[in-house]
Motif scaffolding. Structure first.
Motif, short mmCIF file in Angstrom:
data_model
loop_
_atom_site.label_atom_id
_atom_site.label_comp_id
_atom_site.label_asym_id
_atom_site.label_seq_id
_atom_site.Cartn_x
_atom_site.Cartn_y
_atom_site.Cartn_z
N LYS A 367 0.72 -1.45 -0.10
CA LYS A 367 0.04 -0.04 -0.14
C LYS A 367 0.99 1.40 -0.02
O LYS A 367 0.53 2.12 0.58
CB LYS A 367 -0.94 0.08 1.33
CG LYS A 367 -1.91 -1.12 0.90
CD LYS A 367 -3.19 -0.72 2.01
CE LYS A 367 -4.22 -1.65 1.63
NZ LYS A 367 -5.19 -1.79 2.58
N GLN A 368 1.86 1.25 -0.75
CA GLN A 368 2.62 2.40 -0.67
C GLN A 368 2.70 3.05 -2.07
O GLN A 368 3.62 2.56 -2.96
CB GLN A 368 3.84 2.53 0.23
CG GLN A 368 3.73 2.39 1.62
CD GLN A 368 3.09 3.67 1.74
OE1 GLN A 368 3.06 4.73 1.20
NE2 GLN A 368 2.13 3.64 2.84
N THR A 369 2.01 4.27 -2.36
CA THR A 369 2.28 4.90 -3.55
C THR A 369 1.90 6.49 -2.88
O THR A 369 1.57 6.50 -1.74
CB THR A 369 1.30 4.43 -4.69
OG1 THR A 369 1.67 3.33 -5.10
CG2 THR A 369 1.03 5.45 -5.69
N GLU A 389 6.29 1.48 -6.01
CA GLU A 389 5.38 0.28 -5.90
C GLU A 389 5.53 -0.13 -4.43
O GLU A 389 4.49 0.42 -3.72
CB GLU A 389 6.10 -0.75 -6.67
CG GLU A 389 5.86 -2.41 -6.66
CD GLU A 389 4.29 -2.67 -6.56
OE1 GLU A 389 3.47 -1.92 -6.98
OE2 GLU A 389 4.10 -3.83 -6.66
N GLU A 408 9.26 -1.61 -9.41
CA GLU A 408 8.04 -1.61 -10.26
C GLU A 408 7.72 -2.80 -11.29
O GLU A 408 6.97 -3.02 -11.95
CB GLU A 408 7.91 -0.26 -10.99
CG GLU A 408 6.49 0.26 -11.28
CD GLU A 408 6.17 0.76 -9.79
OE1 GLU A 408 5.10 0.73 -9.52
OE2 GLU A 408 6.77 1.72 -9.37
N ASP A 411 5.19 -5.37 -11.30
CA ASP A 411 3.65 -5.00 -11.75
C ASP A 411 3.59 -5.91 -13.15
O ASP A 411 2.38 -5.68 -13.61
CB ASP A 411 3.32 -3.56 -11.84
CG ASP A 411 3.11 -2.74 -10.66
OD1 ASP A 411 2.97 -3.66 -9.74
OD2 ASP A 411 2.55 -1.78 -10.64
N SER A 440 -0.29 -0.50 -14.80
CA SER A 440 -0.40 0.25 -13.33
C SER A 440 -2.08 0.40 -13.09
O SER A 440 -2.84 0.38 -13.90
CB SER A 440 0.05 1.54 -13.67
OG SER A 440 -0.28 2.25 -12.45
O1 DON Z 1 1.16 1.25 -10.36
C1 DON Z 1 0.50 0.57 -9.53
O2 DON Z 1 -0.67 0.49 -9.68
C2 DON Z 1 1.28 -0.06 -8.39
N1 DON Z 1 2.53 -0.30 -8.53
C3 DON Z 1 1.12 1.07 -7.36
C4 DON Z 1 1.38 0.43 -6.12
C5 DON Z 1 0.66 1.08 -4.83
O3 DON Z 1 -0.33 1.98 -5.13
C6 DON Z 1 1.04 0.64 -3.64
N2 DON Z 1 0.04 1.37 -2.76
N3 DON Z 1 -0.02 2.02 -2.30
#
Ligand code: DON
Length: 558
Positions: A367-369, A389, A408, A411, A440
């Motif tokens: 959960k990290q963005t 990511e 990333e 993904d 994404s």
């Molecule tokens: O681009 C994406 O969808 C993911 N890599 C995002 C990851 C993300 O949001 C993690 N959370 N908070």
């Protein structure tokens, strides 16, 4: 009756209590930033007070978050920016990471077996970073202050130090075990091995020097010369494959935003390689055919219909979407009202439909963005989501560079034909290929009313991003929420497979949950979903909603 309503409205304004809403929202007149760090929001407002516009502020906030919010703020990752100027056409900036030139679809296999470690937690998981190129491209198009001025606040924060917040200290506790194998990471995030403590001043001199090179030379300060040398040296040391050619060849792209409409509002969001904009428009088109306002927020009927829309959009996401430079996609059909009407025809208003598991489920994401929203005095608006990511990305700090690298590449799908019930996916649209962008969910979004910016919204949260953004829009348009309430209200998530509705704890009534279960839905409670940062423009007043699910977020305005 009319007079009474008008009086009430005026009283509400005096008390700063929004009519018909639950939470107080911050308000200001000229410009506003809502981000995951209050000090970085203040940096953006200071830039606007000096005459900078929304793009200038966004660039300054993005570099500042790379200092103050290292879980996701970055220069070693990538992301998306949707820009709606007060004049001209809106633009989506795509600075998603790309696969290095030596990538191939089977790169996550060791002796024919899929390796999670290799896919998500190794030097091979690092994509070619896009953030610096993307911010520079947006600034070249629409910035007004000198580039170096926009990096100055971040350089100062890195050089003089920032006060470690409770949230930062706690998140570091979680990541430090993962960093132990990287001495430069341990050196950056500890005092010789002792974790940084809340309240202490934390300086980042290597990062300050890297930011200074970017300030002086633009993208060449990152993609060439010393910074590039440092990245490539770390790749060679750790078995990574990013080369000087990969770095020098990275290009951010302008794309046309995905467009849709919802009950008379216009929606602009991120096109592929994000799946977010297409899925949001598809879900809004489906839901437009129902009276969600009459059903009410949080009612079993609204939640059932939202779930069925989510199920269908996420199935299409899985089936069709990838990097537009590599994959043909039926985008016009997926975002059309006719297609939504066809899909509505498959929804039973009383009964859950069924996600066919014959293909696959999705792997877990962390959960990290981070997302932030900016509106300036001329009503230019920026919606920007960027990421490493995982929280702290690959956890690899570039020695001498002082910044974290993303992971990333995780993904991309696991490998050809590797679809199975444990969560691996092997469909072809999103397999790794040289230069390709991984799919994404990040969905920076702007909603316009009568051609002018009305709402700026976005969030982190992996696949939940799309549904969180959807719900902030429904909360405002269907349920009359103000910016803060739109962010505060409980959220749900359904992503086709696994066939379950995740519902935030204590946010919905047990009766509602029982009714949904009686319709055939499977429910799981979760602690929280996403960290949305919303700005609304209402009668010339900017209203900010900052998500209390996070530690350090803040609204700044003037
Ligand atoms: O681009 C994406 O969808 C993911 N890599 C995002 C990851 C993300 O949001 C993690 N959370 N908070």
């Amino acid at each position: 009756m009319k007079i009474t309503s008008a009086l009430l409205f005026l009283l509400c304004l005096v008390w700063q209590v929004p009519a018909g809403a639950v939470s107080n929202a911050e308000r200001s007149e000229h410009g506003m930033v809502v981000s995951a760090n209050a000090a970085s929001s203040a940096v953006g407002v200071a830039i606007m007070k000096r005459g900078g516009n929304a793009i200038d502020a966004a660039v300054a906030v993005a570099f500042s978050l790379a200092v103050t919010h290292p879980t996701a703020g970055n220069i070693g990752g990538g992301g998306f920016l949707v820009y709606q100027g007060s004049e001209g056409s809106p633009v989506a900036y795509d600075f998603r990471e790309t696969a290095p030139g030596a990538s191939h679809p089977e790169m996550w296999l060791v002796d024919g077996q899929y390796s999670y470690e290799r896919h998500h937690l190794s030097h091979l998981s690092v994509g070619v970073p896009g953030t610096v190129a993307g911010l520079y491209l947006a600034w070249q198009d629409a910035g007004s202050l000198p580039w170096a001025d926009l990096l100055a606040p971040a350089i100062e924060q890195a050089k003089k130090g920032i006060v470690v917040t409770d949230g930062l200290a706690r998140s570091l506790e979680h990541v430090l075990p993962r960093m132990q194998k990287y001495p430069a990471s341990v050196a950056k995030f500890t005092n010789e091995g002792t974790p940084l403590a809340a309240g202490e001043v934390w300086r980042q001199p290597d990062l300050a020097a890297t930011l200074k090179r970017i300030a002086d030379k633009g993208p060449d300060g990152f993609y060439r010369g010393r910074t590039a040398d440092l990245i490539v040296a770390e790749m060679q040391r750790g078995g990574g494959i990013i080369t000087h050619e990969d770095l020098a060849g990275y290009a951010a792209k302008r794309r046309a935003p995905v467009r849709g409409s919802y009950r008379g509002y216009d929606v602009l969001s991120m096109p592929p390689p994000s799946s977010g904009g297409v899925a949001i428009v598809e879900m809004l088109n489906i839901l437009e055919g129902y009276d969600l306002a009459a059903s009410g927020f949080g009612s079993a009927r609204s939640l059932h219909l939202m779930t069925e829309a989510m199920r269908r959009a996420y199935a299409d996401r899985a089936r069709y979407l990838g990097d537009p430079d590599y994959v043909e996609m039926p985008l016009a059909r997926l975002t059309s009202k006719d297609y939504a009407a066809e899909l509505r025809g498959t929804i039973d208003p009383e009964k859950a439909s069924f996600s066919s598991p014959e293909s696959f489920t999705w792997p877990a994401e962390s959960k990290q963005t981070t997302h932030f929203s900016v509106v300036d005095k001329d009503r230019n608006a920026v919606s920007l989501t960027y990421t490493l990511e995982y929280s702290y990305g690959s956890a690899i700090v570039v020695p001498g560079g002082g910044f974290l690298l993303n992971n990333e590449m995780g993904d991309f799908n696991a490998g050809p034909g590797l679809t199975d019930s444990t969560g691996l996916i092997g469909t072809s649209a999103n397999l790794a290929e040289p230069g390709k962008r991984m799919l994404s969910s990040m969905s920076p979004t702007i909603v316009n009313r009568d051609g002018e910016v009305f709402m700026v919204t976005g969030t982190p949260g992996g696949r939940t991003i799309i549904n969180t953004v959807l719900q902030t829009i429904l909360n405002v348009i269907d349920h009359g929420a103000n910016a803060q309430t739109a962010v505060d209200l409980g959220r749900i998530h359904h992503q086709w497979l696994p066939d379950v509705i995740e519902m935030e704890k204590l946010a919905f009534s047990p009766d509602t949950i029982r009714m949904l279960e009686a319709q055939g839905h499977r429910i799981e409670e979760i602690d929280d979903q996403g960290v949305a940062e919303v700005i609304l423009v209402n009668d010339g007043v900017l209203e900010g909603g900052v998500d209390r699910r996070q530690w350090d977020g803040g609204v700044a305005g003037y």
